[in-house]
Design a protein around this motif. Structure first.
Motif, PDB file in Angstrom:
ATOM      1  N   THR A  73       9.379   1.784  -1.947  1.00  0.00           N
ATOM      2  CA  THR A  73       9.587   2.114  -0.526  1.00  0.00           C
ATOM      3  C   THR A  73       8.856   3.416  -0.174  1.00  0.00           C
ATOM      4  O   THR A  73       8.276   3.545   0.892  1.00  0.00           O
ATOM      5  CB  THR A  73      11.101   2.271  -0.222  1.00  0.00           C
ATOM      6  N   ALA A 107      13.812   7.000   1.197  1.00  0.00           N
ATOM      7  CA  ALA A 107      13.453   5.876   0.320  1.00  0.00           C
ATOM      8  C   ALA A 107      14.524   5.645  -0.740  1.00  0.00           C
ATOM      9  O   ALA A 107      14.942   4.509  -0.981  1.00  0.00           O
ATOM     10  CB  ALA A 107      12.098   6.137  -0.337  1.00  0.00           C
ATOM     11  N   ALA A 156      10.136  -4.377   3.291  1.00  0.00           N
ATOM     12  CA  ALA A 156      11.411  -3.986   2.660  1.00  0.00           C
ATOM     13  C   ALA A 156      12.076  -5.179   1.976  1.00  0.00           C
ATOM     14  O   ALA A 156      12.587  -5.067   0.856  1.00  0.00           O
ATOM     15  CB  ALA A 156      12.347  -3.398   3.712  1.00  0.00           C
TER      16      ALA A 156
END
Length: 403
Positions: free
Chosen positions: A115, A126, A317
């Motif tokens: 991330t 993150a 994601a």
């Protein structure tokens, strides 16, 4: 919002909707948690003033967010420990430990790093998101397993993993959202502090749970009165959570350990058959209500999420979380000979994200930098997980011939 009276009516309204949805889902033999999320989504997109009031209160009132965590978590965790016999868990200890301990750390690290580097989110954001995504939610999965007659072994693995990785994920979430940046600036000393803090959270919580679980087990030996013993179980779950949190250790781990001691050792030395039945019935009903409200709220949270222009982010994601889960499952259980490749595949796809991830994301303080990004990504992944993964589990189980 106009005071307590209105709040009470709104909660009653939501409860009426959610119980109706559960009843219909049960008649249609579908997982009720997925049905609740879908109905929540429809309500979230409906422009009704009363719903807007409810939703605004639920998602933007810090009092309510604290309630979600402090009230619902001990209930859901405590109930799960009573339902899962310790000897079942012990028979699958290698897989459960591999997934819950090794898997959760691998998942957090891989999702956090990906991330940070691929989605370009700030480091603390993150890894906060990664910690949220490392908690699995077996509620929908277990109801699907039950309806298809999947082996006890698989239910034990999924539930055992979830109970322990919830505790670890909550600790990692606290460290990532509060202390991470400070520790990184401190270099190696910071790393040592982080490890120490984790151990303090985890071991401290476990010790408090152990002590209270033992004490309450001794107390119920004196009585054979199931309403009183049910009240003691509630006192244990909430007491262990709040006492552990007061001493800055993990309330979640305290509830899990305390619940296991009470449900196993306590049941052996101090519970009649009638008490066990009534205890389970009571917590079944309370958990049904808690889950109903949480999953409905997950759906209604759609009002606060700005999807426009974020589709690339969201897709990224979702892929990162699925890949992170796969790495965690295969590395965490690669050394376990007792599970087949088909079972591993089911464990991987059945690692749904749910109510805990959303509740934790909502509990982030309003001034947390990146709160909106965490909510957007968490909500999107949970939605994908519950609806797409949840609804494809049945066909997958049939295809793998595991039922």
């Amino acid at each position: 919002m106009h005071g307590f009276h209105d709040v009470f009516i709104l909660i009653l309204l939501l409860l009426a909707v959610s119980v109706t949805v559960i009843a219909i889902a049960k008649l249609l033999k579908q997982p009720d948690s997925i049905a609740l999320v879908l109905v929540g989504l429809v309500l979230g997109m409906t422009q009704l003033p009363v719903l807007e009031d409810a939703e605004r209160y639920i998602t933007q009132s810090e009092i309510f967010q604290a309630t979600i965590i402090s009230l619902f978590l001990p209930i859901l965790l405590g109930d799960a420990t009573l339902k899962l016999p310790f000897h079942h868990l012990f028979s699958q200890k290698k897989t459960v430990l591999g997934l819950a301990f090794l898997g959760t750390f691998i998942s957090s690290l891989s999702i956090g790093a990906a991330t940070y580097f691929l989605l370009d989110l700030p480091l603390a954001v993150a890894f906060t998101f990664a910690a949220l995504m490392s908690a699995t939610d077996p509620i929908s999965v277990l109801s699907i397993f039950k309806s298809l007659g999947v082996k006890q072994k698989m239910s034990t693995i999924m539930e055992g993993e979830s109970l322990f990785n919830d505790g670890i994920a909550v600790v990692l979430f606290k460290i990532a959202s509060i202390y991470l940046l400070t520790y990184i600036e401190m270099g190696w000393i910071g790393l040592g502090n982080g490890v120490f803090l984790f151990l303090k959270f985890a071991v401290g919580g476990a010790l408090i749970g152990l002590l209270l679980g033992y004490l309450f087990s001794q107390v119920i030996r004196v009585f054979d009165d199931y309403p009183l013993e049910v009240a003691f179980s509630a006192l244990l779950f909430f007491g262990s959570y709040f006492i552990a949190e007061h001493f800055h250790t993990s309330g979640v781990i305290a509830v899990v350990v305390g619940g296991f001691v009470f449900g196993d050792y306590g049941a052996k030395i101090g519970m009649s058959k009638e008490t066990k039945t009534n205890l389970n019935t009571f917590w079944d009903s309370v958990t049904l209500i808690a889950n109903a409200l949480i999953f409905l709220m997950v759906g209604m949270e759609i009002r606060n999420i700005d999807f426009a222009g974020n589709w690339g982010y969201i897709a990224g994601a979702i892929i990162i979380v699925i890949v992170g889960r796969t790495i965690a499952v295969y590395l965490g259980t690669g050394w376990v000979k007792e599970i087949s490749s088909k079972e591993r595949l089911l464990i991987n796809w059945g690692g749904l994200r749910g109510s805990l991830s959303i509740a934790l994301a909502l509990s982030l303080p309003m001034d947390f930098d990146g709160r909106d990004q965490v909510l957007l990504l968490t909500f999107s992944v949970v939605l994908f997980s519950l609806i797409i993964q949840g609804l494809t589990l049945k066909p997958l189980i049939k295809k793998l011939k595991l039922a």
